[in-house]
Scaffold this active site. Structure first.
Site, short mmCIF file in Angstrom:
data_model
loop_
_atom_site.label_atom_id
_atom_site.label_comp_id
_atom_site.label_asym_id
_atom_site.label_seq_id
_atom_site.Cartn_x
_atom_site.Cartn_y
_atom_site.Cartn_z
N GLU A 1 -4.91 -3.48 -4.25
CA GLU A 1 -4.07 -2.73 -5.19
C GLU A 1 -3.39 -3.63 -6.23
O GLU A 1 -2.16 -3.69 -6.32
CB GLU A 1 -3.04 -1.89 -4.45
CG GLU A 1 -3.67 -0.82 -3.59
CD GLU A 1 -2.67 0.22 -3.08
OE1 GLU A 1 -1.47 -0.11 -2.94
OE2 GLU A 1 -3.08 1.36 -2.81
N GLU B 1 -8.82 4.14 0.86
CA GLU B 1 -7.68 4.45 1.72
C GLU B 1 -7.23 5.88 1.49
O GLU B 1 -7.27 6.39 0.36
CB GLU B 1 -6.46 3.56 1.38
CG GLU B 1 -6.58 2.11 1.72
CD GLU B 1 -5.28 1.37 1.37
OE1 GLU B 1 -4.21 2.01 1.32
OE2 GLU B 1 -5.35 0.15 1.14
C1 GLA Z 1 -1.40 1.08 0.00
C2 GLA Z 1 -1.83 -0.27 0.53
C3 GLA Z 1 -1.88 -0.36 2.01
C4 GLA Z 1 -0.74 0.41 2.66
C5 GLA Z 1 -0.76 1.83 2.18
C6 GLA Z 1 0.30 2.68 2.83
O1 GLA Z 1 -2.42 1.88 -0.37
O2 GLA Z 1 -3.05 -0.71 0.00
O3 GLA Z 1 -1.80 -1.71 2.38
O4 GLA Z 1 0.46 -0.19 2.31
O5 GLA Z 1 -0.53 1.83 0.79
O6 GLA Z 1 0.29 3.99 2.30
#
Ligand code: GLA
Ligand code: ZN
Length: 701
Positions: free
Chosen positions: A150, A308
């Site tokens: 991210e 995710e």
């Molecule tokens: C993000 C991060 C993860 C985690 C999630 C929790 O997407 O990439 O490491 O922190 O949020 O929602």
């Protein structure tokens, strides 16, 4: 033929080793095949500047290899170790207010710090050397590389200032060109040396937060520069990986509708796109669909990974609702319907401590497999296993495109005037929703895309018009296409300077209008647009003529030239003046149309407008307008996979447009048969793609 990958982030190093074997059993029980590991392990992988220790990662990968899992292997560079911040204090970021941060959190490294650049690339290189060369016992299980995590945020430090000046020299070559682009004669800003230029922050150009700047051109370039700086970090790590792993695909997880990074500039450097879906609420079906379409559009329609999503609740919000029964499954299939070839979660086993200990996970602290969430995940895993050989690689066929442009997003939101209440994201979602409700497939494309394959192109808030874009739009409309744009479009050039002509600048000719004045009012001050003027292209009066819809925020007082007036303002001194226009261009058998929507029309207005436009072009289908039901298709070889998703709270019933097999139940469905869709239901209807869909004479509703 492949299957849709299923699994997600797994951080067993946060738990005692004794439970790892139990985890392997649970992962099998959940039908998980793919684990993302090593996302945040830099602190253990490199205890000091000179020492690397891969013992724990070796063990994890061996365990996963023995269990027959495949791995998305991350480089761990999204959170630097504490020793690095102590020994290289310039590795941490300087924020917008000018404060140098110290060690803490994650996503905290300055992208231009020499230490971060050196150590992050070195770590990626060592990981790729160890696991990517084919000699390591675990190398065979790696399915993809996951660089960083991210990417985001902004730094305003001295390193970034210097790198900004280098970036500017490459862009403008001469100070004269830069001064012209930034309009620096305004407020005595003429730069006579490159060193005089500093990052635009609260200490320099900004007087009211990141969107409120005295010099839009400087701020716009810093946004571009910051996106490019982080991209350079990705490119550098990927190059290090490629030294040892020439073939495995490399990605990083995007954040969907994320303003700071111009993902269209990033995407060519990724082998496939992946993204993390955390919608703000449970009513975001259209927003999620738009984001999936954007992620698919970043690489011209190539399938992407859902890297995710939470199996249930998040943890970072003020309150964190659990996903209701069936919602996780429904949203997972929505991702697949829009082009995902992987459905992955954050995360497999819940964190023991720190800020994500209450975040949802497949395996919670108790380690049970009889929880509701585990059962739902395992159920989905089983269904995805049953779909092996289907769907993967299938593409979307769209006749409608939505233009998404980061430059316009930035420019319209950092503009002083006409209104700070215009949100690019909310406006794009509103326009997309009107298409989504009609269940027409949409490709999301950049402003400089080839438009020739589309019948309808929608470009709301195309505020900044880059060189060549207006000519493409003109060619598209002259070729018979329908172009729809909105208020505040065609206002500035690439440097955020006004065009030397009236609005909407280079789009004025094709739109057949001129705008002399734009009124902007408080969000609660409503006007209305009355549609009662002109019949459509074929001389047919569209449904609902005489209807009125509310509008707010911005009111362009549109002067029609060659355009027809479609809707007029209802009140104020401009009552009766044009608000919505359509310019008809070209041959009578296939005339092009260029629409201008001069105000922020409410949802009903956009629904009415797009229903008329799509109907006139024969783009409605029998699933158009069915409340709560999303119908979206992917195509592969001679097969169409039609996904019917009931997002509503009520049962719905649709009539199948084609016969086929309902893949999740194996029921045979014939054309015209009624399909009952309970709330949260998912049906995947597999049909031969060669059969043209029937005309929309039977409407489902
Ligand atoms: C993000 C991060 C993860 C985690 C999630 C929790 O997407 O990439 O490491 O922190 O949020 O929602
Ligand atoms: Zn910096």
């Amino acid at each position: 033929m492949g299957k849709i990958l299923f699994g997600g982030d797994y951080n067993p190093d946060q738990w005692p080793e004794e439970i790892w074997d139990r985890d392997m059993e649970l992962l099998d029980e959940a039908h998980v095949d793919t684990l993302t590991v090593n996302v945040f392990s830099w602190g253990t992988l490199q205890p000091d500047e000179h020492t690397y220790d891969f013992a724990v990662l070796d063990q994890i990968l061996e365990k996963l290899a023995a269990a027959g899992k495949s791995v998305c292997l991350a480089t761990s560079t999204a959170a630097h170790p504490a020793w690095m911040a102590r020994e290289y204090p310039d590795v941490t970021r300087v924020d917008f207010e000018g404060r140098r941060h110290v060690f803490g959190q994650r996503h905290n490294s300055c992208p231009n710090s020499p230490a971060y650049r050196r150590f992050s690339v070195e770590l990626a290189r060592r990981i790729a050397e160890r696991y990517g060369t084919g000699t390591h016992p675990s190398s065979g299980i790696i399915a993809a590389w996951h660089v960083n995590n991210e990417y985001g945020g902004t730094c305003y430090c001295e390193h970034c200032g210097s790198a900004f000046r280098v970036w500017l020299r490459a862009r403008y070559r001469t100070l004269a060109a830069l001064n012209k682009a930034w309009n620096t004669t305004f407020w005595s800003h003429t730069f006579h040396a490159w060193e005089e230029i500093v990052p635009p922050s609260a200490l320099s150009e900004h007087w009211g937060g990141p969107n409120v700047t005295a010099f839009q051109g400087i701020t716009l370039d810093y946004l571009r520069f910051n996106s490019d700086s982080l991209l350079q970090n990705f490119i550098d790590e990927k190059a290090a990986i490629r030294e040892f792993s020439p073939d495995l695909p490399v990605t990083t997880n995007f954040m969907g509708l994320y303003r700071p990074l111009d993902y269209f500039r990033w995407a060519p450097h990724l082998d496939f796109v992946s993204w993390d879906n955390y919608p703000p609420d449970a009513q975001s079906h259209a927003r999620m669909a738009l984001t999936h379409d954007l992620m698919r559009g970043l690489k011209g329609g190539q399938p992407f990974w859902l890297m995710e999503q939470t199996p249930s609740q998040t943890a970072c919000r003020d309150f964190n609702p659990v996903k209701r029964p069936g919602v996780m499954r429904l949203w997972s299939f929505q991702a697949v319907a829009h082009g995902a070839d992987a459905v992955l979660f954050f995360q497999m086993r819940q964190s023991r401590g720190a800020s994500e200990k209450d975040h949802g996970a497949v395996i919670t602290h108790g380690g049970r497999s009889d929880t509701r969430v585990f059962r739902e995940v395992a159920g989905l895993g089983e269904e995805l296993e049953s779909l092996a050989g289907e769907i993967v690689g299938a593409r979307t066929h769209a006749k409608v495109a939505l233009v998404f442009d980061w430059d316009s997003w930035w420019a319209v939101e950092i503009s002083d005037g006409p209104s700070r209440h215009v949100s690019y994201q909310q406006t794009l979602i509103a326009y997309y929703r009107a298409l989504f409700e009609q269940n027409v497939a949409v490709d999301v494309v950049p402003a400089d895309a080839d438009l020739s394959q589309y019948d309808v192109v929608v470009a709301p808030l195309l505020h900044l018009v880059k060189a060549g874009v207006a000519a493409r739009v003109e060619a598209f409309v002259e070729g018979g296409g329908v172009f729809v744009t909105s208020f505040l479009s065609g206002r500035v050039d690439e440097s955020d300077n006004a065009f030397e002509m009236e609005a909407p600048g280079p789009l004025a000719r094709i739109l057949g209008i001129r705008i002399d004045e734009t009124d902007a009012l408080a969000p609660e001050d409503l006007n209305a647009v009355v549609f009662d003027h002109v019949p459509d292209v074929n001389g047919v009066v569209p449904d609902g003529v005489g209807v009125r819809f509310a509008a707010n925020l911005v009111f362009d007082l549109v002067q029609p030239g060659t355009a027809d007036v479609i809707g007029v303002y209802e009140s104020d001194f401009y009552a009766g003046m044009a608000a919505v226009t359509r310019n008809v261009i070209g041959k009578a058998d296939m005339p092009g149309e260029a629409w201008y929507v001069g105000t922020n029309l409410d949802a009903g207005g956009l629904r009415w407008l797009f229903e008329s436009v799509l109907r006139a072009r024969g783009l409605l289908n029998c699933y158009s307008g069915v409340p709560g039901v999303e119908a979206v298709a992917r195509y592969r070889d001679d097969v169409r996979y039609l996904f019917l998703l009931n997002h509503g709270e009520a049962e719905s019933c649709v009539v199948a447009d084609m016969g086929g097999v309902s893949l999740l139940t194996q029921a045979v469905i014939s054309a015209g048969e009624r399909i009952a869709l309970a709330p949260k239901a998912v049906v995947i209807l597999q049909s031969p793609a060669s059969v043209d869909p029937p005309a929309p004479d039977v409407r489902n509703s």
